[in-house]
Design an enzyme around this catalytic site. Structure first.
Site, mmCIF file in Angstrom:
data_model
loop_
_atom_site.group_PDB
_atom_site.id
_atom_site.type_symbol
_atom_site.label_atom_id
_atom_site.label_comp_id
_atom_site.label_asym_id
_atom_site.label_seq_id
_atom_site.Cartn_x
_atom_site.Cartn_y
_atom_site.Cartn_z
ATOM 1 N N CYS A 68 1.762 -5.029 5.931
ATOM 2 C CA CYS A 68 1.598 -4.645 7.235
ATOM 3 C C CYS A 68 1.180 -3.061 7.474
ATOM 4 O O CYS A 68 1.593 -2.098 6.717
ATOM 5 C CB CYS A 68 2.895 -4.463 8.279
ATOM 6 S SG CYS A 68 2.653 -3.970 9.891
ATOM 7 N N ASP A 100 3.261 -8.911 4.131
ATOM 8 C CA ASP A 100 2.770 -10.270 4.852
ATOM 9 C C ASP A 100 2.384 -11.303 3.786
ATOM 10 O O ASP A 100 1.881 -11.100 2.904
ATOM 11 C CB ASP A 100 1.497 -9.665 5.872
ATOM 12 C CG ASP A 100 1.858 -8.777 7.152
ATOM 13 O OD1 ASP A 100 3.044 -9.092 7.275
ATOM 14 O OD2 ASP A 100 1.278 -7.957 7.388
#
Length: 170
Positions: free
Chosen positions: A68, A75
């Site tokens: 992120c 992620d």
């Protein structure tokens, strides 16, 4: 060359030089470290030995990771890349190393998914390409991103990506 049920196979001695464009590969068959960023990763291609036939090639990366850009938290996504080659085929080890270069790269889901699709499109210039980025939830919301270069070609079997909605992915 040998035959197995009417199929011909070419065999290469390890010292025999291949003239099929493979001698230009710098990563396949070699120990290669990861690039620090996607822009530094090198994709490689080989000539399509069947440019007169339209077919769909698929790469699946069920454990794609990036970061992120705001929080630095990891992620995770399941990527499915389909393309109909033209003159070139994307070499799979170079694609794997390119995708792994996103591991420490901070960007939003949309940016990662579309950047991968555009980089492949620019590099191998396929007749058609699509990428589905099926991102696992952050903050309780899964995000699915789709990029496609145009209409599906007629006469080519393009299978569904068959990645279930998040409820079925877990």
């Amino acid at each position: 060359m040998f035959r197995l049920r009417n199929i011909q196979f070419r065999t290469f001695a390890s010292s025999q030089k291949k003239s099929d464009g493979y001698d230009q590969l710098t990563q396949l068959g070699r120990k290669i470290g990861l690039s620090a960023a996607p822009d530094e990763a090198e994709l490689e291609k080989v000539p399509n030995q069947h440019p007169d036939s339209e077919f769909c090639a698929r790469f699946t990366c069920p454990e794609f990771t990036s970061l992120c850009p705001v929080t630095g938290q990891p992620d995770f996504a399941h990527l499915v890349i389909d393309y109909v080659p033209s003159k070139w085929l994307l070499e799979s080890k170079s694609l794997k190393l390119y995708l792994q270069s996103f591991r420490n790269h901070g960007d939003f889901h949309e940016a990662c998914t579309v950047a991968i699709g555009k980089r492949i499109e620019d590099f191998v210039k396929p007749k058609w390409l699509r990428i589905g980025g099926y991102w696992y939830p952050r903050g309780g919301i899964p995000i699915d991103i789709f990029f496609q270069t145009g209409a599906k070609p007629k006469g080519v079997w393009i299978p569904d990506q068959e990645v279930p909605s998040y409820r079925g992915r877990g």
